[in-house]
Scaffold this motif. Structure first.
Motif, PDB file in Angstrom:
ATOM      1  N   SER A 121       0.828  -1.193   0.000  1.00 11.73           N
ATOM      2  CA  SER A 121       0.000   0.000   0.000  1.00 11.73           C
ATOM      3  C   SER A 121       0.868   1.251   0.000  1.00 11.73           C
ATOM      4  O   SER A 121       1.834   1.359   0.766  1.00 11.73           O
ATOM      5  N   ASN A 126      -2.311   2.047  -4.594  1.00  9.81           N
ATOM      6  CA  ASN A 126      -2.798   3.263  -3.942  1.00  9.81           C
ATOM      7  C   ASN A 126      -2.737   3.145  -2.416  1.00  9.81           C
ATOM      8  O   ASN A 126      -2.863   2.046  -1.859  1.00  9.81           O
ATOM      9  N   TYR A 172      -9.467  -3.731  -9.958  1.00  8.82           N
ATOM     10  CA  TYR A 172      -8.804  -2.439 -10.077  1.00  8.82           C
ATOM     11  C   TYR A 172      -8.113  -2.339 -11.440  1.00  8.82           C
ATOM     12  O   TYR A 172      -7.343  -3.224 -11.817  1.00  8.82           O
ATOM     13  N   TYR A 174      -5.588   0.037 -13.815  1.00  8.05           N
ATOM     14  CA  TYR A 174      -4.610   1.114 -13.732  1.00  8.05           C
ATOM     15  C   TYR A 174      -4.845   2.112 -14.860  1.00  8.05           C
ATOM     16  O   TYR A 174      -4.741   1.781 -16.040  1.00  8.05           O
ATOM     17  N   LYS A 178      -3.047   5.768 -11.419  1.00 11.06           N
ATOM     18  CA  LYS A 178      -3.449   5.087 -10.198  1.00 11.06           C
ATOM     19  C   LYS A 178      -4.360   3.911 -10.533  1.00 11.06           C
ATOM     20  O   LYS A 178      -4.823   3.765 -11.665  1.00 11.06           O
ATOM     21  N   TYR A 179      -4.602   3.059  -9.537  1.00  9.38           N
ATOM     22  CA  TYR A 179      -5.534   1.947  -9.701  1.00  9.38           C
ATOM     23  C   TYR A 179      -6.939   2.425  -9.341  1.00  9.38           C
ATOM     24  O   TYR A 179      -7.162   3.004  -8.279  1.00  9.38           O
ATOM     25  N   ASN A 180      -7.867   2.179 -10.245  1.00  8.77           N
ATOM     26  CA  ASN A 180      -9.248   2.618 -10.072  1.00  8.77           C
ATOM     27  C   ASN A 180     -10.147   1.413  -9.802  1.00  8.77           C
ATOM     28  O   ASN A 180     -10.139   0.441 -10.555  1.00  8.77           O
TER      29      ASN A 180
END
Length: 231
Positions: A121, A126, A172, A174, A178-180
């Motif tokens: 993390s 993120n 998630y 990328y 960032k990872y969404n």
């Protein structure tokens, strides 16, 4: 992440033959040093072993896979992935005892053709995502991860306590640095508004219903996006 050089495979050596006293013990110890390091963890207790449901990924039995552990790669290792505790368990080379690997030393492992990465993390992922093992379900330009969760639950049936292990998957993608988190078709197309119609078309072409096969749908859409935007 995937695509890096992770080192050479450690060869598993047989036990020293009792009937060959001239066996070069120094060479044996040298050859098995890395293997001994893999099997020096503590014993793992397989809890709720009699229940129909289980805490592991796919099956409650050993499956051979690869693991990169403490700077060394090992192949053809019988293992199980405890999703509830997010821990990797292997079978000891000299018996049936399950051994628990130290998670911080596991860089990645593969099992059932799934590639799990140990991501931190705020470093690899993120800050709002939990450190642990993530399944790299798509390894193209737009990398996509799955975080698999099982929580132990109990129900009473005829005065008997039965353990249940329902599984949830979180996905998630990328994009934009960032990872969404994505859960619906709309949440995926929102990341790629310029290709919205083409991504929906990709699902129709393969007759994929998003709600019924969410993981496959997400991978299909991301792969189509990469295809449309490749240079």
């Amino acid at each position: 992440m995937a695509g890096s050089t992770y080192g050479q495979m450690a060869a598993l050596q047989p036990a020293v033959p009792d009937n060959v006293p001239e066996y070069p013990l120094v060479l044996y110890r040298s050859a098995t040093k890395e293997v001994q390091n893999l099997y020096n963890g503590r014993l793992y207790y397989i809890y709720d072993s009699r229940e129909e449901e289980h805490q592991f990924f796919v099956d409650r039995k050993y499956e051979k896979g690869a693991v990169f552990y403490d700077g060394q790669r090992y192949d053809s290792i019988p293992m199980m992935y405890d999703i509830v505790r997010d821990e990797l368990v292997i079978k000891h080379i000299n018996g049936f005892e399950p051994i628990l690997l130290q998670s911080p030393k596991v860089r990645f492992f593969t099992i059932y053709n799934h590639n799990y990465l140990n991501l931190k993390s705020g470093n690899d992922i993120n800050p709002d995502m939990q450190t642990g093992f993530y399944d790299l379900i798509y390894n193209g330009k737009t990398k996509t991860l799955a975080r698999r969760i099982k929580q132990r639950q109990e129900k009473i049936n005829e005065r008997k306590v039965i353990a249940l292990f329902p599984q949830k998957n979180f996905f998630y993608i990328y994009s934009n640095g960032k990872y969404n988190s994505v859960h619906t078709r709309k949440s995926v197309t929102r990341l790629f508004p310029g290709q919205k119609s083409e991504l929906r078309k990709a699902l129709r072409e393969q007759n994929i219903k998003f709600r019924k096969d969410r993981e496959r749908a997400i991978v299909t859409m991301v792969a189509r996006y990469d295809e449309l935007t490749k240079q």
